[in-house]
Motif scaffolding. Structure first.
Motif, PDB file in Angstrom:
ATOM      1  N   GLY A 176       0.648  -1.212   0.003  1.00 51.98           N
ATOM      2  CA  GLY A 176      -0.104   0.039  -0.073  1.00 51.98           C
ATOM      3  C   GLY A 176       0.758   1.371   0.224  1.00 51.98           C
ATOM      4  N   PHE A 177       2.174   1.245  -0.073  1.00 53.27           N
ATOM      5  CA  PHE A 177       2.864   2.470   0.107  1.00 53.27           C
ATOM      6  C   PHE A 177       2.863   2.965  -1.371  1.00 53.27           C
ATOM      7  CE2 PHE A 177       5.413   1.466   3.996  1.00 53.27           C
ATOM      8  CZ  PHE A 177       4.380   1.487   4.714  1.00 53.27           C
ATOM      9  N   ASN A 178       3.057   4.475  -1.366  1.00 52.73           N
ATOM     10  CA  ASN A 178       3.351   4.956  -2.802  1.00 52.73           C
ATOM     11  C   ASN A 178       4.760   5.430  -2.883  1.00 52.73           C
ATOM     12  OD1 ASN A 178       3.875   7.373  -1.195  1.00 52.73           O
ATOM     13  ND2 ASN A 178       1.552   7.851  -1.261  1.00 52.73           N
ATOM     14  N   LYS A 179       5.060   5.921  -3.942  1.00 57.13           N
ATOM     15  CA  LYS A 179       6.627   6.113  -4.260  1.00 57.13           C
ATOM     16  C   LYS A 179       7.063   7.160  -3.652  1.00 57.13           C
ATOM     17  CE  LYS A 179       6.651   4.572  -9.116  1.00 57.13           C
ATOM     18  NZ  LYS A 179       6.327   4.831 -10.376  1.00 57.13           N
ATOM     19  N   ASP A 180       6.381   7.997  -2.976  1.00 51.63           N
ATOM     20  CA  ASP A 180       6.787   9.056  -2.082  1.00 51.63           C
ATOM     21  C   ASP A 180       7.246   8.417  -0.756  1.00 51.63           C
ATOM     22  OD1 ASP A 180       6.507  11.108  -4.122  1.00 51.63           O
ATOM     23  OD2 ASP A 180       4.326  11.297  -3.322  1.00 51.63           O
ATOM     24  N   ILE A 181       6.547   7.333  -0.230  1.00 50.12           N
ATOM     25  CA  ILE A 181       6.725   6.769   0.904  1.00 50.12           C
ATOM     26  C   ILE A 181       8.123   5.933   0.775  1.00 50.12           C
ATOM     27  CG2 ILE A 181       5.947   5.089   2.471  1.00 50.12           C
ATOM     28  CD1 ILE A 181       2.985   6.059   2.155  1.00 50.12           C
ATOM     29  N   ALA A 182       8.003   5.260  -0.375  1.00 48.52           N
ATOM     30  CA  ALA A 182       9.113   4.468  -0.706  1.00 48.52           C
ATOM     31  C   ALA A 182      10.584   5.503  -0.553  1.00 48.52           C
ATOM     32  CB  ALA A 182       9.241   3.953  -2.026  1.00 48.52           C
ATOM     33  N   LEU A 183      10.376   6.577  -1.063  1.00 45.70           N
ATOM     34  CA  LEU A 183      11.503   7.229  -1.139  1.00 45.70           C
ATOM     35  C   LEU A 183      11.970   7.929   0.517  1.00 45.70           C
ATOM     36  CD1 LEU A 183      11.245  10.378  -3.530  1.00 45.70           C
ATOM     37  CD2 LEU A 183      13.284   9.924  -1.948  1.00 45.70           C
ATOM     38  N   ALA A 184      10.761   8.066   1.091  1.00 48.49           N
ATOM     39  CA  ALA A 184      11.157   8.534   2.384  1.00 48.49           C
ATOM     40  C   ALA A 184      11.765   7.598   3.516  1.00 48.49           C
ATOM     41  CB  ALA A 184       9.729   9.053   3.290  1.00 48.49           C
ATOM     42  N   ASP A 228      -3.215  13.850  -1.104  1.00 48.93           N
ATOM     43  CA  ASP A 228      -2.436  12.969  -1.963  1.00 48.93           C
ATOM     44  C   ASP A 228      -2.743  11.558  -1.655  1.00 48.93           C
ATOM     45  OD1 ASP A 228      -1.494  15.162  -3.266  1.00 48.93           O
ATOM     46  OD2 ASP A 228       0.432  14.492  -3.571  1.00 48.93           O
ATOM     47  N   TRP A 229      -2.990  11.091  -0.260  1.00 48.62           N
ATOM     48  CA  TRP A 229      -2.769   9.680   0.142  1.00 48.62           C
ATOM     49  C   TRP A 229      -4.194   9.347   0.499  1.00 48.62           C
ATOM     50  CZ3 TRP A 229       1.591   8.667   4.237  1.00 48.62           C
ATOM     51  CH2 TRP A 229       2.801   9.107   3.791  1.00 48.62           C
ATOM     52  N   SER A 230      -4.427   8.028   0.203  1.00 51.08           N
ATOM     53  CA  SER A 230      -5.792   7.420   0.531  1.00 51.08           C
ATOM     54  C   SER A 230      -5.513   6.942   2.212  1.00 51.08           C
ATOM     55  CB  SER A 230      -6.094   6.123  -0.207  1.00 51.08           C
ATOM     56  OG  SER A 230      -5.037   5.224   0.250  1.00 51.08           O
ATOM     57  N   LEU A 231      -6.691   7.008   2.544  1.00 59.17           N
ATOM     58  CA  LEU A 231      -6.714   6.431   3.979  1.00 59.17           C
ATOM     59  C   LEU A 231      -6.115   5.085   4.366  1.00 59.17           C
ATOM     60  CD1 LEU A 231      -7.688   7.321   6.958  1.00 59.17           C
ATOM     61  CD2 LEU A 231      -9.858   6.371   6.441  1.00 59.17           C
ATOM     62  N   ALA A 232      -6.269   4.221   3.231  1.00 58.13           N
ATOM     63  CA  ALA A 232      -5.780   3.059   3.633  1.00 58.13           C
ATOM     64  C   ALA A 232      -4.214   3.197   3.476  1.00 58.13           C
ATOM     65  CB  ALA A 232      -6.022   1.956   2.658  1.00 58.13           C
ATOM     66  N   THR A 233      -3.799   3.902   2.642  1.00 53.81           N
ATOM     67  CA  THR A 233      -2.102   4.340   2.683  1.00 53.81           C
ATOM     68  C   THR A 233      -1.773   4.761   3.860  1.00 53.81           C
ATOM     69  OG1 THR A 233      -2.040   4.370   0.343  1.00 53.81           O
ATOM     70  CG2 THR A 233      -0.346   5.389   1.501  1.00 53.81           C
ATOM     71  N   ALA A 234      -2.545   5.522   4.467  1.00 54.94           N
ATOM     72  CA  ALA A 234      -1.988   6.426   5.710  1.00 54.94           C
ATOM     73  C   ALA A 234      -2.098   5.299   6.968  1.00 54.94           C
ATOM     74  CB  ALA A 234      -3.076   7.472   5.990  1.00 54.94           C
ATOM     75  N   LEU A 235      -2.897   4.679   6.650  1.00 59.09           N
ATOM     76  CA  LEU A 235      -3.135   3.615   7.878  1.00 59.09           C
ATOM     77  C   LEU A 235      -1.891   2.616   7.998  1.00 59.09           C
ATOM     78  CD1 LEU A 235      -7.014   2.988   8.401  1.00 59.09           C
ATOM     79  CD2 LEU A 235      -5.469   4.351   9.839  1.00 59.09           C
TER      80      LEU A 235
END
Ligand SMILES: Nc1nc2c(ncn2[C@@H]2O[C@H](COP(=O)(O)OP(=O)(O)OP(=O)(O)O)[C@@H](O)[C@H]2O)c(=O)[nH]1
Ligand SMILES: [Mg+2]
Lengths: 624, 84
Positions: free
Chosen positions: A511-519, A560-567
Motif C-alpha cells: 500500500g505504499f506509494n513512491k513518495d513513501i518508498a523514497l522517505a 494525496d494519500w488514501s486513508l488505507a495508505t495512511a493507516l
C-alpha cells in the motif's frame, strides 16, 4: 603520595540518593528517579576541596552487596575493589545510606567498611526520617561504625559543606590494602543483618508506624481492580494530553515556520540555495521541529511518574501479565523508559538480574513507541483523523494514538512469549524488587529533565535529521529533468530513481506509494526523518507553484494519500526498526551481532506483514 | 500457627519462621536476604497481584516494602506474632 587527583566514589543501596549527592557536589546532571536502578553506569565528575584542590568523583549504580546480581552491580564491585579496567584505585568512598531505613542500608555499609578504603557515611534523607517521626543520633552511629558520619539532605543541599570537609580528612597519604570481599552465604548475611539491626536500634530514637502516607496511597493505587484501572487511565490521559495540550504551541511554531519559509522564498533569489533553505531546511527539518510541544508533554508525564515512585507500582500491577509471557515486572521499567527512547531503555535493562529475561527485554524494547515515532504518528493522525470527540473528554485523535501505543505493547508481549519459548528459552525469571516510598516530584528536577529532553530533540533536529534531509535534498534535486520535460523533478532525480526502481516494487504491494518508498530510506537513520523527508519531497515537487508550496505537509498528505495508505504507514512504524542507534546499542549491550541481526529481521518481517494486513483490510472496507 | 507466605491474606502479619533456601536459586536467595527476608524478620502481606492474577505479592519487611513472586513466597514459612 601520588600527585594524581584523588578519586572518591559514591556507593550504597539503590535509591539512597547517591546521584542526588553527586549532582550537589559536582554540579553534574545525573539522572535522578525514585526507583531502584536509575544509574546503571559509572559516571565521573569533579569537585574542589576547600583548599582548591580538585577531586574526581564517581557516581556508581546502586547495589545491595559486593556480590553482584546484575550487570550494573558488577560495575560497582569492580570500582570498589579496584579491578575496573583502566581505572585508578579509589582513595576514599562516600557510603550513602537512607536515614529512614538504616536497618536495610547498613548491611552493605558494613561490608563496604571492611574493604579497607577510607570512608565517610552520608546519612542521607534526614528530612524523610524526620517526616516519619524518627530521630537519629549521628554521633552514636559514627561511634558504632568507627567512621565519620555526616547527616545530609541531598535534594536541598544540606550537609554538603560538612561532607566535603569530612572527605578531606580521609586523605592521609598512607596506602590502603584492599580486602577482597568474599561471596556471602546465608550465615554471613544473617550476621551482617543482625549487626545492622542492633546498630540501627542503638542510633534511632522513636520508631513510629512506618510510611503511613505511602500505605494509604497504595491501598488505592495497588488495589487489584481499581489500581489497574488507574494505571490504564494514567496512560490514556497521557496520550490524550499529547494532542490536547500541545495544539496551541504546535500551531504557533507551524505558522511561524510557514511565514519564515514564505518570507525567505520571496527574499532570496531563485537558485539552488533558496531551494536548499526553503525546501530542505524549513520544509524538512521544520516539519519535525513542529512536534517539540508534543514530545515535551509526553516527557512531562514520564518524568513525573519517575519522580513519584509510581513506576515500581506500575511494574507490580503489570507483573502478573508479564509473567504469563515469561518476562518479569522488573522489565516494565526499562520498557516504560523506551516510550521516551529505546536507547536508555535498553541500557536500563542492566538492572535485570536474569540474563535471558534481560535479553528478551532488550529485543522487544524497540516495540515500545518511542518519542521519535511521535512526529510520524502525529502528522498522519492530524491529517487523516478528524479532531472529533467520541465521548466526554475523549478525542478521536488521542484514541488512535493510544491504539498505536497499545499495538506496540501487545506486539511486544506476543513477541516476548515466542522468544521465551524459542531463542531465549529458560526457567521463568523471578521478580524481587524494592518499592520506594512516594515522593513529591521536585519541580526543579522535572523542569531540568524537560529542558534536557528539548535540547536533545533540537540537537537531533540540527544534526542527524538536518544532515539526512540535506543529503536527501541533494539527491532529490539532481540531476534536473531537461527543460520542457513533463517528468516531475523528484521522479527524475537520483533519489527518485533509486526509490522507484528498488524500494517501490517491494513496498507497493503493502500500500505504499513512491513518495513513501523514497522517505523510508533516509528514515533508517532515525524515524523522524520520514517526516522531514516527506516535507522535502513535497516541497521540491511543488517547485515554483507557490500556492501548492505554501501548504503545510499535513494537508498535502491528506490530499494525496488514501486513508488505507495512511493507516498502512502508521502500521509500518509500529514495528519497523528504523533507528541506527538502537541497533548499535543492542550490539553493544549484547556483545554480539547475532541479537541485533535477529531484532532487525523480526521487526522488518512484522512491519511488512502488519502493514500489508492493515492495507488490505482497509481497502476491503472501502477506505482505499 | 504456621503458614507459608504464599497463603497469607492481605493484612495478615507474622514473622519468618523458616526459609527453604534450596527451593530458591542462589542469587535470588541472596537478593531476598539482602532485602531483609531472613529468619526472624517481621512481615505483613500488603497486596496480592492485580486483576484476576494473584501474583506477585507486596510484602512489608521491617520498614521496607518488597515485591516477590508466589513461587518464592511458597518457600517461606511464617509464624504468627512478631519475633522476639
Ligand atoms: N526527601 C529526600 N529525597 C531525596 C534525598 N536524596 C535523594 N532523594 C530522592 O530519592 C530518590 C532517589 O535519588 P537518586 O539520587 O536517584 O538515588 P540513587 O542512589 O542514585 O539511586 P540509583 O541510581 O537507582 O541507585 C529521588 O527521588 C530523589 O529525589 C533527600 O535527602 N531527601
Ligand atoms: Mg543513581
Amino acid at each position: 603520595m601520588t600527585s594524581a587527583m584523588p578519586m572518591i566514589a559514591f556507593v550504597g543501596n539503590p535509591n539512597s540518593g547517591k546521584s542526588s549527592l553527586f549532582n550537589a557536589l559536582t554540579g553534574a546532571r545525573q539522572k535522578i528517579g525514585n526507583y531502584p536502578g536509575v544509574t546503571v553506569e559509572r559516571k565521573s565528575g569533579r569537585a574542589v576541596l576547600s583548599d582548591g584542590r580538585p577531586l574526581e568523583m564517581v557516581d556508581l549504580p546502586g547495589s545491595y552487596s559486593l556480590t553482584p546480581s546484575s550487570p550494573d552491580e558488577e560495575v560497582t564491585r569492580a570500582v570498589v575493589t579496584g579491578h575496573q579496567q583502566g581505572e585508578r584505585r579509589l582513595d576514599a568512598m562516600v557510603i550513602v545510606v537512607d536515614a529512614s531505613n538504616l536497618e536495610q542500608h547498613l548491611p552493605f555499609a558494613l561490608e563496604l567498611i571492611e574493604v579497607g578504603t577510607p570512608v565517610v557515611v552520608a546519612l542521607n534523607m534526614i528530612d524523610m526520617a524526620t517526616r516519619d517521626g524518627l530521630t537519629l543520633d549521628a554521633a552514636q552511629l559514627s561511634a558504632e561504625l568507627g567512621v565519620p558520619v555526616v547527616p545530609t539532605v541531598a535534594v536541598r543541599g544540606r550537609g554538603i559543606i560538612e561532607l566535603i570537609a569530612a572527605i578531606e580528612t580521609l586523605f592521609d597519604g598512607s596506602p590502603h590494602p584492599i580486602v577482597e570481599p568474599a561471596e556471602h552465604g546465608p550465615d554471613v548475611d544473617r550476621q551482617l543483618r543482625s549487626r545492622a539491626q542492633r546498630i540501627a536500634r542503638a542510633t534511632t530514637i522513636g520508631e513510629p508506624p512506618e510510611r503511613r502516607w505511602t500505605q494509604r496511597l497504595d491501598a488505592v493505587l495497588l488495589h487489584p481492580v481499581l489500581g489497574f484501572a488507574i494505571l490504564l487511565a494514567i496512560l490514556f490521559v497521557m496520550f490524550q494530553a499529547v494532542f490536547a495540550w500541545s495544539a496551541t504551541p504546535a500551531d504557533a511554531i507551524d505558522v511561524g515556520l510557514g511565514n519564515l519559509g514564505a518570507y525567505l522564498g520571496d527574499a532570496m533569489p531563485d537558485n539552488w540555495l533558496r531551494s536548499m533553505v526553503v525546501d530542505g531546511i524549513i520544509a524538512g527539518v521544520g516539519a519535525v521541529v513542529v512536534f517539540l510541544p508534543q514530545i515535551l508533554v509526553l516527557f512531562l508525564f514520564i518524568l513525573v511518574l519517575e519522580a513519584t515512585g509510581y513506576l515500581t507500582r506500575a511494574a507490580f500491577l503489570m507483573d502478573g501479565i508479564m509473567a504469563k509471557v515469561g518476562l518479569s515486572g522488573r522489565g516494565f521499567i526499562p520498557l516504560l523508559s523506551s516510550f521516551a527512547c529505546a536507547i536508555p531503555g535498553i541500557m536500563a535493562t542492566r538492572a535485570i538480574a536474569d540474563p535471558k529475561d534481560r535479553l528478551t527485554t532488550i529485543l522487544i524494547a524497540p516495540l515500545m513507541t518511542c518519542s521519535a515515532r511521535l512526529p510520524v504518528y502525529a502528522i498522519i493522525i492530524a491529517a487523516f483523523i478528524p479532531a472529533r470527540s467520541v465521548g466526554p473528554g475523549i478525542g478521536l485523535q488521542g484514541l488512535v494514538l493510544f491504539t498505536l501505543y497499545l499495538s506496540g505493547i501487545v506486539g511486544a508481549l506476543v513477541v516476548a512469549f515466542v522468544l521465551r519459548h524459542t531463542v531465549t528459552k529458560g526457567a521463568s525469571a523471578g521478580l524481587i524488587m524494592e518499592m520506594p516510598r512516594y515522593q513529591w516530584p521536585r519541580l526543579a528536577d522535572v523542569a531540568l529533565g524537560l529542558w534536557q529532553r528539548a535540547w536533545i530533540f533540537l540537537k537531533r533536529a540540527g544534526t542527524i535529521i538536518f544532515f539526512s534531509t540535506m543529503i536527501l535534498w541533494a539527491l532529490l534535486s539532481f540531476p534536473k529533468p531537461p527543460a520542457g520535460s513533463d517528468v516531475s523533478p523528484v521522479r527524475y532525480s537520483l533519489a527518485g530513481r533509486i526509490a522507484d526502481n528498488l524500494v517501490a516494487p517491494v513496498v507497493e504491494p503493502i500500500g505504499f506509494n513512491k513518495d513513501i518508498a523514497l522517505a523510508l530510506i533516509p528514515a533508517m537513520a532515525a524515524r523522524e526523518v520520514a517526516v522531514s523527508a516527506l516535507g522535502t519531497v513535497y516541497a521540491i515537487e511543488a517547485g515554483d507553484d507557490d500556492e501548492e508550496a505554501a501548504r503545510a505537509l499535513g494537508p498535502k498528505l491528506a490530499a494525496d494519500w488514501s486513508l488505507a495508505t495512511a493507516l498502512a504507514f502508521l502500521a509500518w512504524f509500529v514495528f519497523a526498526p528504523q533507528c541506527i542507534s538502537t541497533i548499535a546499542v543492542t550490539r553493544r549491550e549484547t556483545n554480539s551481532w547475532r541479537w541485533p541481526a535477529l531484532m532487525v529481521a523480526y521487526l522488518f518481517a512484522l512491519a511488512y506483514l502488519f502493514t500489508g494486513v492493515t492495507y488490505w483490510a482497509a481497502t476491503a472496507l472501502g477506505l482505499g | 500457627m504456621y503458614s507459608v507466605l504464599a497463603n497469607l491474606k492481605p493484612g495478615e502479619r507474622g514473622h519468618v519462621a523458616a526459609v527453604d533456601w534450596d527451593r530458591i536459586s542462589v542469587p535470588e536467595g541472596r537478593r531476598l536476604r539482602e532485602l531483609g527476608l531472613v529468619e526472624g524478620a517481621n512481615i505483613e502481606l500488603l497486596h496480592r497481584g492485580s486483576l484476576f492474577l494473584k501474583d506477585p505479592l507486596a510484602v512489608r519487611v521491617g520498614r521496607t516494602t518488597i515485591v516477590i513472586r508466589l513461587a518464592h513466597a511458597a518457600a517461606i514459612s511464617i509464624a504468627e506474632g512478631s519475633a522476639a
